[in-house]
Scaffold this motif. Structure first.
Motif, mmCIF file in Angstrom:
data_model
loop_
_atom_site.group_PDB
_atom_site.id
_atom_site.type_symbol
_atom_site.label_atom_id
_atom_site.label_comp_id
_atom_site.label_asym_id
_atom_site.label_seq_id
_atom_site.Cartn_x
_atom_site.Cartn_y
_atom_site.Cartn_z
ATOM 1 N N ALA A 277 8.090 -0.603 -3.085
ATOM 2 C CA ALA A 277 6.603 -0.225 -3.606
ATOM 3 C C ALA A 277 5.608 -0.942 -3.077
ATOM 4 O O ALA A 277 4.458 -0.493 -2.935
ATOM 5 N N TYR A 278 5.902 -2.322 -3.169
ATOM 6 C CA TYR A 278 4.664 -3.140 -2.723
ATOM 7 C C TYR A 278 4.403 -3.029 -1.337
ATOM 8 O O TYR A 278 3.196 -2.851 -0.849
ATOM 9 N N TYR B 133 3.225 -2.013 -8.858
ATOM 10 C CA TYR B 133 3.147 -2.304 -7.243
ATOM 11 C C TYR B 133 2.734 -0.864 -6.686
ATOM 12 O O TYR B 133 2.572 -1.032 -5.532
ATOM 13 N N GLY B 134 2.646 0.151 -7.487
ATOM 14 C CA GLY B 134 2.136 1.560 -7.045
ATOM 15 C C GLY B 134 3.096 2.559 -6.928
ATOM 16 O O GLY B 134 2.917 3.554 -6.156
ATOM 17 N N GLU C 163 2.787 6.559 0.515
ATOM 18 C CA GLU C 163 3.330 6.774 -0.877
ATOM 19 C C GLU C 163 4.743 6.655 -1.103
ATOM 20 O O GLU C 163 5.793 6.706 -0.130
ATOM 21 N N SER D 230 4.973 -0.370 0.679
ATOM 22 C CA SER D 230 4.264 0.936 0.834
ATOM 23 C C SER D 230 2.936 0.822 0.360
ATOM 24 O O SER D 230 1.897 1.387 1.290
ATOM 25 N N THR D 231 2.437 0.471 -0.581
ATOM 26 C CA THR D 231 1.179 0.165 -0.953
ATOM 27 C C THR D 231 0.210 -0.688 -0.038
ATOM 28 O O THR D 231 -0.935 -0.485 0.241
#
Length: 402
Positions: A84-85, A113-114, A93, A87-88
């Motif tokens: 998540a981190y 983390y998105g 996405e 990728s952000t």
């Protein structure tokens, strides 16, 4: 296969994202184990575990179309946060599939983390299957948590760091779930110092890699039973299985009791918060599973994303084992003042009452009496003996359960 050059390249790629985590010597754990014990603190890593290393390196190597379509991952928590981190940071996405029993703290952190989080299945392997199906259906790239060359290379950067921090390292003890972490570290360290010993640790209730290596074929586990959810994997990856056979010197297991004790000691002696999966390496060292003495031993604390409810249980269990908390059962007259006298004495002796339970209706409690169950925080064995002596002197029926 993965080479040292791959790991060296990954080190340059993740250098601006992942921290170079501390390697700290522990006098306490050295004394207990009979080795010179160092802790590699990946619990202090960005996102709270080593996983950002492999996730960032993998996503970095996606082409533009793959980045545009997005990524998918499955995880019990730490890989989820790493993906998540990462990728952000790269504007990609991410959709993460997690088992339904994942600790809420890890679910919330992954969302923060998105990532989009999808809860699916009762184990990692069931979430994994759902994630693969979703990725194929939606033309997204699946980021494998361990059976991927780029992920393994990213995790292997820890091996380079350990060597830079302790050139005369004799052994490195590493948690094993799917095997990506230990594979990368082993490749790096065996290149830099051929005689270093690499020891892998699994939870006794989730020893898929150990059983597979012993039988020289991948052995799926039917059930998983461990508090170390971060390494509870039923099936090792084909790639990590082969790498472990080549590069890892020894595989051992630890029980949940040993894991809990290691977590407690890390917290109280080292002031270090470790999740169960992150503490298995130290558990192996402290409970003499590694078969070494008087060596420079590094225990990798791989993560600190622990469920707070479990952490509270571990702390209370540790206090009981060290006689700092005990259970006192009383039978006293059920009338005003009976309990006050006892509580006053405990207060004068600096004994704190943690919990009080009152029973009146059980068949074994005489009419007009009450059973009082006290959980008290004490100052150790001497304090417990003083409480016992006082209750005996006052003719109060009691039992102390240590």
């Amino acid at each position: 296969m993965v080479t040292y050059n791959d790991i060296e390249e990954a080190s340059g790629i993740i250098g601006q994202v992942a921290k170079k985590t501390p390697l700290e010597h522990s006098n306490t754990f050295s004394r207990i184990s009979g080795n010179n014990v160092y802790l590699k603190l990946e619990n202090l890593q960005t996102t709270g575990s080593f996983k950002i290393r492999g996730a960032y390196n993998r996503i970095y190597h996606l082409d533009q179309n793959q980045r545009k379509n997005g990524v998918v991952a499955s995880s019990a928590g730490n890989h989820a946060q790493g993906v998540a981190y990462a990728s952000t940071l790269m504007g990609v996405e991410s959709t993460i599939f997690m088992p339904v029993f994942t600790p809420p703290s890890k679910i919330v952190a992954t969302k923060n983390y998105g990532a989009k989080v999808v809860l699916s299945g009762e184990s990692y392997d069931e979430a994994f299957k759902s994630a693969i199906e979703y990725a194929e259906k939606n033309n997204k790239t699946f980021i494998h948590p361990f059976n991927d060359p780029y992920v393994i290379a990213g995790q292997g950067t820890i091996g380079i760091e350990i060597y830079e921090q302790l050139k005369d390292v004799d052994a490195v003890v590493v948690p094993i779930g799917g095997g990506g972490l230990i594979s990368g570290i082993a490749i790096a360290l065996k290149h830099l110092k051929k005689d270093v010993k690499i020891i892998g640790v699994e939870a006794e209730g989730a020893q898929s890699m150990k059983l597979s290596v012993e039988r020289n074929q991948i052995v799926p586990l039917v059930n998983l039973n461990t508090i170390a959810d971060g390494i509870a994997v039923k099936i090792p990856g084909p790639l990590t299985f082969e790498l472990v056979k080549i590069y890892v010197d020894k595989l051992v297991t630890v029980t949940d009791e040993e894991i809990s004790r290691a977590m407690y000691l890390l917290l109280t002696r080292g002031k270090i918060v470790a999740e169960p999966a992150g503490a298995v390496s130290l558990a192996a060292v402290l409970f003499n599973k590694i078969g070494l003495k008087n060596k420079n031993v590094v225990a990798l604390i791989s993560g600190g994303n622990v469920d707070y409810g479990l952490l509270g249980q571990v702390l209370e269990k540790g206090l009981i084992e060290e006689k700092m908390m005990t259970k006192v059962i009383l039978i006293i007259p059920d009338k005003p003042g009976s309990l006050k006298k006892i509580l006053t004495y405990l207060s004068e002796k600096q004994v704190n009452v943690h919990d009080i339970f009152v029973e009146r209706t059980s068949k074994d409690i005489p009419a007009g009496m009450a059973r009082i169950i006290l959980w008290v925080r004490t100052l150790g064995n001497e304090s417990i003996r003083e409480i016992d002596d006082y209750l005996t002197k006052e003719n109060i029926a009691h039992r102390i359960e240590e």
